[in-house]
Design a protein around this motif. Structure first.
Motif, short mmCIF file in Angstrom:
data_model
loop_
_atom_site.label_atom_id
_atom_site.label_comp_id
_atom_site.label_asym_id
_atom_site.label_seq_id
_atom_site.Cartn_x
_atom_site.Cartn_y
_atom_site.Cartn_z
N GLN A 1 0.10 6.05 -10.19
CA GLN A 1 0.84 6.52 -9.03
C GLN A 1 -0.05 7.35 -8.10
O GLN A 1 -0.03 7.16 -6.88
N TYR B 1 -2.68 4.95 -6.51
CA TYR B 1 -2.06 4.01 -5.57
C TYR B 1 -1.73 4.71 -4.25
O TYR B 1 -2.00 4.17 -3.17
N THR C 1 5.85 -3.86 2.17
CA THR C 1 5.81 -2.56 1.51
C THR C 1 7.05 -1.74 1.81
O THR C 1 7.68 -1.17 0.92
N TYR D 1 9.91 -0.50 -0.75
CA TYR D 1 10.14 0.93 -0.89
C TYR D 1 11.58 1.31 -0.61
O TYR D 1 12.15 2.18 -1.28
N VAL E 1 13.40 0.32 -3.77
CA VAL E 1 13.03 1.14 -4.94
C VAL E 1 13.59 2.55 -4.83
O VAL E 1 14.22 3.05 -5.77
N CYS F 1 9.71 -5.02 -8.68
CA CYS F 1 9.48 -4.93 -7.23
C CYS F 1 8.00 -4.70 -6.93
O CYS F 1 7.45 -5.28 -5.99
N GLN F 2 7.35 -3.87 -7.74
CA GLN F 2 5.92 -3.63 -7.55
C GLN F 2 5.11 -4.89 -7.82
O GLN F 2 4.11 -5.16 -7.13
N LEU G 1 5.47 -7.08 -4.78
CA LEU G 1 4.68 -6.55 -3.67
C LEU G 1 3.20 -6.89 -3.84
O LEU G 1 2.54 -7.32 -2.90
N PHE H 1 -2.60 -1.74 -12.34
CA PHE H 1 -1.18 -2.04 -12.54
C PHE H 1 -0.98 -2.97 -13.74
O PHE H 1 -0.05 -2.77 -14.54
N TYR I 1 1.14 -2.11 -16.93
CA TYR I 1 2.26 -2.99 -17.30
C TYR I 1 2.13 -3.45 -18.75
O TYR I 1 3.12 -3.47 -19.50
#
Length: 217
Positions: free
Chosen positions: A83, A86, A112, A116, A119, A141-142, A145, A187, A191
């Protein structure tokens, strides 16, 4: 954050639609389609006009995300490295978009801000005690994206070699590719670790239930 993202999404969408409608006559002479313009700005494009205004607003909104990270540290909550990395990288890349009039930034901002708005709206939904989704909505969702960004990068690369003169801001685009590749790798690592920990927790919980059943028997 959800309202800000939705506002930027609506603003840049309407501005892009107006820009395409007013300059379509010029694109017909160069045989340029709206999708090609979104992915590949012509050489000499300057960061001015209504579209770049909303791009600047998006850049300023990145500092609000950084403030959220700062308050997370002050509240002594768990801070995920992904986080922090990013948010820092996206702030820097947003500056590059404006500084070099980088191609494909309109599509990335649209994707994006749309993600957002969903989210952060979902986080507000669950924060006030309403039921959660039956699947990890934020992670999915990420992933969507990052997938859309990857497709945009491929489109820019193809158009740069197919179009006469290439795309504007291609040097900044190369540097942006390196940063996005780092984000994608982090990511995927996050994940995979999350799924491994979840699987380990499920195995421990299953063994605990089996032990309880044996004792009852």
């Amino acid at each position: 954050m959800s309202v800000i993202s939705a506002t930027i999404f609506a603003g840049i969408l309407l501005s892009t639609a107006s820009e395409i409608r007013e300059t379509r006559w010029f694109w017909r002479r160069s045989k340029t389609t709206p999708l090609q313009w979104l992915l590949c700005f012509p050489l000499g494009t300057r960061p001015s006009g209504r579209v770049f205004f909303w791009s600047y607003i998006f850049y300023l909104s990145r500092f609000i995300h950084m403030w959220r990270t700062f308050f997370t540290i002050l509240r002594r909550r768990k801070l995920v490295f992904f986080q922090l990395f990013y948010n820092s990288i996206l702030t820097f890349t947003s500056f590059l978009w404006l500084e070099f009039s980088q191609s494909f930034q309109v599509l990335v901002i649209l994707f994006t801000t749309l993600v957002y708005s969903v989210v952060y709206g979902y986080r507000f939904w669950t924060g006030i005690g309403l039921p959660r989704a039956c699947f990890p909505l934020v992670i999915n969702c990420q992933m969507v994206l990052l997938g859309c960004n990857l497709v945009c990068h491929i489109g820019v690369l193809l158009l740069h070699f197919m179009k006469n003169g290439g795309c504007n801001g291609i040097g900044a685009w190369v540097f942006n590719c390196v940063l996005n590749a780092a984000i994608l790798l982090l990511f995927l690592k996050f994940y995979v670790q999350m799924h491994l920990e979840k699987r380990k927790f499920c195995l421990i919980a299953t063994k605990g239930e089996d032990n309880v059943k044996l004792k009852d028997y």
